[in-house]
Design a protein around this motif. Structure first.
Motif, PDB file in Angstrom:
ATOM      1  N   TYR A 151      -1.720   7.349 -13.118  1.00 50.02           N
ATOM      2  CA  TYR A 151      -1.808   7.024 -11.850  1.00 50.02           C
ATOM      3  C   TYR A 151      -0.331   6.034 -11.349  1.00 50.02           C
ATOM      4  O   TYR A 151      -0.450   5.601 -10.215  1.00 50.02           O
ATOM      5  CB  TYR A 151      -2.813   6.070 -11.304  1.00 50.02           C
ATOM      6  CG  TYR A 151      -4.397   6.847 -11.561  1.00 50.02           C
ATOM      7  CD1 TYR A 151      -4.671   7.767 -10.793  1.00 50.02           C
ATOM      8  CD2 TYR A 151      -5.061   6.494 -12.558  1.00 50.02           C
ATOM      9  CE1 TYR A 151      -5.934   8.436 -11.009  1.00 50.02           C
ATOM     10  CE2 TYR A 151      -6.387   7.218 -12.847  1.00 50.02           C
ATOM     11  CZ  TYR A 151      -6.733   8.109 -12.186  1.00 50.02           C
ATOM     12  OH  TYR A 151      -7.892   8.853 -12.381  1.00 50.02           O
ATOM     13  N   GLU A 201       0.774  -1.350   0.064  1.00 49.80           N
ATOM     14  CA  GLU A 201      -0.081  -0.063  -0.129  1.00 49.80           C
ATOM     15  C   GLU A 201       0.761   1.330   0.011  1.00 49.80           C
ATOM     16  O   GLU A 201       0.198   2.435  -0.573  1.00 49.80           O
ATOM     17  CB  GLU A 201      -0.836   0.134   1.190  1.00 49.80           C
ATOM     18  CG  GLU A 201      -1.956  -1.283   1.221  1.00 49.80           C
ATOM     19  CD  GLU A 201      -3.254  -0.579   0.311  1.00 49.80           C
ATOM     20  OE1 GLU A 201      -3.797   0.477   0.419  1.00 49.80           O
ATOM     21  OE2 GLU A 201      -3.770  -1.689  -0.495  1.00 49.80           O
ATOM     22  N   LYS A 241      -4.265   4.907  -2.709  1.00 50.99           N
ATOM     23  CA  LYS A 241      -5.218   6.023  -3.191  1.00 50.99           C
ATOM     24  C   LYS A 241      -6.211   5.185  -4.315  1.00 50.99           C
ATOM     25  O   LYS A 241      -6.915   6.060  -4.670  1.00 50.99           O
ATOM     26  CB  LYS A 241      -4.683   6.998  -3.585  1.00 50.99           C
ATOM     27  CG  LYS A 241      -4.173   8.286  -2.656  1.00 50.99           C
ATOM     28  CD  LYS A 241      -3.071   9.257  -3.052  1.00 50.99           C
ATOM     29  CE  LYS A 241      -2.806  10.175  -1.803  1.00 50.99           C
ATOM     30  NZ  LYS A 241      -1.693  11.232  -2.608  1.00 50.99           N
ATOM     31  N   PHE A 242      -5.760   4.100  -4.581  1.00 53.04           N
ATOM     32  CA  PHE A 242      -6.418   3.490  -5.700  1.00 53.04           C
ATOM     33  C   PHE A 242      -7.817   2.885  -5.163  1.00 53.04           C
ATOM     34  O   PHE A 242      -7.974   2.479  -4.050  1.00 53.04           O
ATOM     35  CB  PHE A 242      -5.625   2.326  -6.099  1.00 53.04           C
ATOM     36  CG  PHE A 242      -4.591   2.784  -7.146  1.00 53.04           C
ATOM     37  CD1 PHE A 242      -3.878   4.046  -6.969  1.00 53.04           C
ATOM     38  CD2 PHE A 242      -3.984   1.980  -8.275  1.00 53.04           C
ATOM     39  CE1 PHE A 242      -2.807   4.210  -7.704  1.00 53.04           C
ATOM     40  CE2 PHE A 242      -3.158   2.358  -8.955  1.00 53.04           C
ATOM     41  CZ  PHE A 242      -2.387   3.555  -8.656  1.00 53.04           C
ATOM     42  N   SER A 243      -8.750   2.783  -6.363  1.00 57.53           N
ATOM     43  CA  SER A 243      -9.909   2.198  -5.892  1.00 57.53           C
ATOM     44  C   SER A 243      -9.871   0.669  -6.013  1.00 57.53           C
ATOM     45  O   SER A 243      -8.825   0.060  -6.639  1.00 57.53           O
ATOM     46  CB  SER A 243     -10.859   2.569  -7.144  1.00 57.53           C
ATOM     47  OG  SER A 243     -10.723   2.162  -8.463  1.00 57.53           O
ATOM     48  N   GLY A 244     -10.623  -0.060  -5.631  1.00 57.76           N
ATOM     49  CA  GLY A 244     -10.652  -1.730  -5.862  1.00 57.76           C
ATOM     50  C   GLY A 244     -10.185  -2.259  -7.157  1.00 57.76           C
ATOM     51  O   GLY A 244      -9.337  -2.960  -7.391  1.00 57.76           O
ATOM     52  N   MET A 267      -8.825  -0.502  -9.754  1.00 62.39           N
ATOM     53  CA  MET A 267      -7.674   0.028  -9.819  1.00 62.39           C
ATOM     54  C   MET A 267      -6.276  -1.139  -9.431  1.00 62.39           C
ATOM     55  O   MET A 267      -5.526  -1.413 -10.286  1.00 62.39           O
ATOM     56  CB  MET A 267      -7.350   1.279  -9.660  1.00 62.39           C
ATOM     57  CG  MET A 267      -8.227   2.188 -10.559  1.00 62.39           C
ATOM     58  SD  MET A 267      -8.205   3.847  -9.597  1.00 62.39           S
ATOM     59  CE  MET A 267      -6.502   4.806  -9.870  1.00 62.39           C
ATOM     60  N   LYS A 268      -6.678  -1.310  -8.156  1.00 54.73           N
ATOM     61  CA  LYS A 268      -5.672  -2.348  -7.402  1.00 54.73           C
ATOM     62  C   LYS A 268      -5.617  -3.613  -8.298  1.00 54.73           C
ATOM     63  O   LYS A 268      -4.457  -4.262  -8.376  1.00 54.73           O
ATOM     64  CB  LYS A 268      -5.935  -2.474  -6.142  1.00 54.73           C
ATOM     65  CG  LYS A 268      -5.764  -0.988  -5.175  1.00 54.73           C
ATOM     66  CD  LYS A 268      -6.150  -1.432  -3.772  1.00 54.73           C
ATOM     67  CE  LYS A 268      -6.224  -0.223  -2.943  1.00 54.73           C
ATOM     68  NZ  LYS A 268      -6.284  -0.479  -1.471  1.00 54.73           N
ATOM     69  N   ASP A 275     -15.252  -3.794 -13.652  1.00 56.24           N
ATOM     70  CA  ASP A 275     -16.548  -3.962 -14.158  1.00 56.24           C
ATOM     71  C   ASP A 275     -16.258  -4.310 -15.692  1.00 56.24           C
ATOM     72  O   ASP A 275     -15.174  -4.599 -16.194  1.00 56.24           O
ATOM     73  CB  ASP A 275     -16.602  -2.450 -14.522  1.00 56.24           C
ATOM     74  CG  ASP A 275     -15.715  -1.336 -15.277  1.00 56.24           C
ATOM     75  OD1 ASP A 275     -15.605  -1.500 -16.262  1.00 56.24           O
ATOM     76  OD2 ASP A 275     -14.897  -0.738 -14.579  1.00 56.24           O
TER      77      ASP A 275
END
Lengths: 253, 190
Positions: free
Chosen positions: B110, B78, B117-120, B122-123, B149
């Protein structure tokens, strides 16, 4: 992006100012310098002391020894915690020692150590002994709480031990180590100076406090106490700042 | 060389997860590993990766193979950036190559932001890229597209298919279309 939490324990200038006013009022009510000097008198005396060479000599003497003990304890604490995490027998072997060091009163240590070594280096040993169990315990807890999933990831991707330490272990242990340093920096100053007051090494802060007590020189006592608080605070802030910067640098790939 | 699993047993206390399990995983192909939830798919992958020990049985063909994985969890550092997470697993990679790969899955801007700071989604993309860019002979994908998605999933799946061409891939998924798109030829049922 979540808002950064304000640090709850941060000292506000207004609060310090109110306490200084309370101190001043109390000193005015009592009206006797020998019992309680006013902050104005204490800072005046501090300024006078700061103009002398002995003042800086005493600060250097105590600072080098107490911080020397602190840094040595940090190094030893990290090394022993790493060994304890790796080898259960080391942890079991060290457990009674750490418990004893934590439980024995500083005064007992001081008297015992004075039998063995000269008072000149007393504060190094005392600050070392006070800091060691705190750093050891915190770093050991940090290692134990390392994310096992990340370590498994490192295993599958064949990440080298050095990179694993640098990028996985250090960042996870750091909050524990940082907290340990914060606690023990205050403790090492308190215990180091207390040891100097008992051992009275020449040209130390402790010797000056002892003299202030002997000659009932309350302004000196307060001035030296302010010095200890200031050095302790400044060093803690500086150390934590440098630590954070160092870690940021280390974690850069 | 194919991976052969013979008479594998694994229990957790009273609960038997693998009971005399046998299988053959062909080299250079995508193999779908399928079973209802809790039947030991992840345990089998963990045994193959060397993260878990079987109670008994034999596995051959894995010796000397370099592994790569997309775990069910992202397992990213992280405190590090997307770029650094990939570089950590593959220090030999050129910086431009990592940046290019991140751009391909829509993470160009990014690349150097901390993962925290990433969304799920993006991770997940970073975790998949880390596995794909690593130097590997066998790739384990444990429900790799979970949480993406539809649009991103299609983008990432085509990237996975392209980058894992000719490599041995073991895919765990409940979605048969994922296996179809990735070209899974073999299916192992637990």
């Amino acid at each position: 992006m979540p808002k950064k939490n304000k640090r709850p324990g941060k000292i506000k200038v207004w609060a310090v100012a109110v306490w200084l006013v309370i101190w001043q009022i109390c000193a005015l009510i009592i009206g006797q310098n020998i019992l309680l000097v006013s902050p104005v008198t204490a800072f005046q005396r501090l300024f006078e002391l700061a103009c002398t060479g002995e003042f800086w000599l005493s600060i250097s003497f105590s600072l080098l020894r107490i911080i020397g003990g602190f840094l040595a304890a940090c190094a030893a604490g990290i090394l022993l915690a790493a060994l304890s995490a790796k080898f259960k027998y080391v942890e079991q072997f060290l457990a009674p020692f750490m418990l004893t060091v934590k439980a024995v009163p500083v005064a007992s240590f001081v008297i015992l150590i004075l039998i063995w070594v000269s008072s000149t280096n007393l504060s190094i040993i005392i600050s070392f002994l006070i800091v060691l169990p705190v750093i050891y315990t915190n770093v050991k807890d940090g290692i134990a709480s390392c994310d096992k999933q990340l370590l498994e990831m490192a295993q599958v991707f064949r990440i080298s031990p050095m990179r694993k330490i640098r990028y996985i272990y250090i960042s996870q242990i750091m909050p524990f180590f940082r907290a340990g340093c914060s606690i023990s920096l205050g403790l090492c100053w308190k215990s180091g100076v207390a040891a100097e007051v008992i051992g009275i090494p020449k040209n130390s802060i402790g010797e000056n406090l002892y003299n202030a007590k002997i000659y009932l020189d309350t302004p000196d006592l307060f001035a030296w106490t302010v010095v200890i608080i200031l050095i302790s605070l400044i060093f803690e802030k500086l150390f934590i700042y440098l630590l954070d910067k160092g870690i940021q640098r280390l974690e850069r790939i | 060389m194919e991976v052969t699993i013979n008479h594998l047993f694994k229990s957790f206390g009273e609960h038997t997860v693998l009971n005399d399990f046998n299988a053959c995983i062909p080299a250079g192909q995508v193999t779908l590993l399928t079973a209802p939830s809790g039947k030991g798919k992840t345990t089998l992958l963990r045994i193959l990766m060397g993260l878990e020990k079987a109670d008994s049985g034999e596995i051959s063909g894995l010796e000397g193979l370099k592994q790569s994985v997309v775990f069910q969890e992202d397992r990213l550092c992280e405190n590090l950036s997307a770029f650094s997470n990939i570089k950590l697993a593959s220090p030999q990679l050129k910086n431009e190559m990592i940046e290019e790969a991140l751009a391909k899955v829509g993470l160009a801007e990014y690349a150097h932001s901390p993962i925290s700071k990433f969304s799920g989604g993006m991770k997940r993309r970073v975790a998949i890229l880390r596995a794909l860019l690593a130097d590997y002979d066998i790739l384990f994908l444990d429900e790799p597209f979970k949480g993406l998605d539809a649009e991103t999933k299609a983008l990432v799946m085509s990237d996975v298919k392209q980058r894992s061409q000719g490599k041995t891939v073991i895919l765990v998924t409940h979605d048969p279309t994922e296996a179809e798109i990735l070209g899974a030829v073999y299916t192992i049922e637990l």
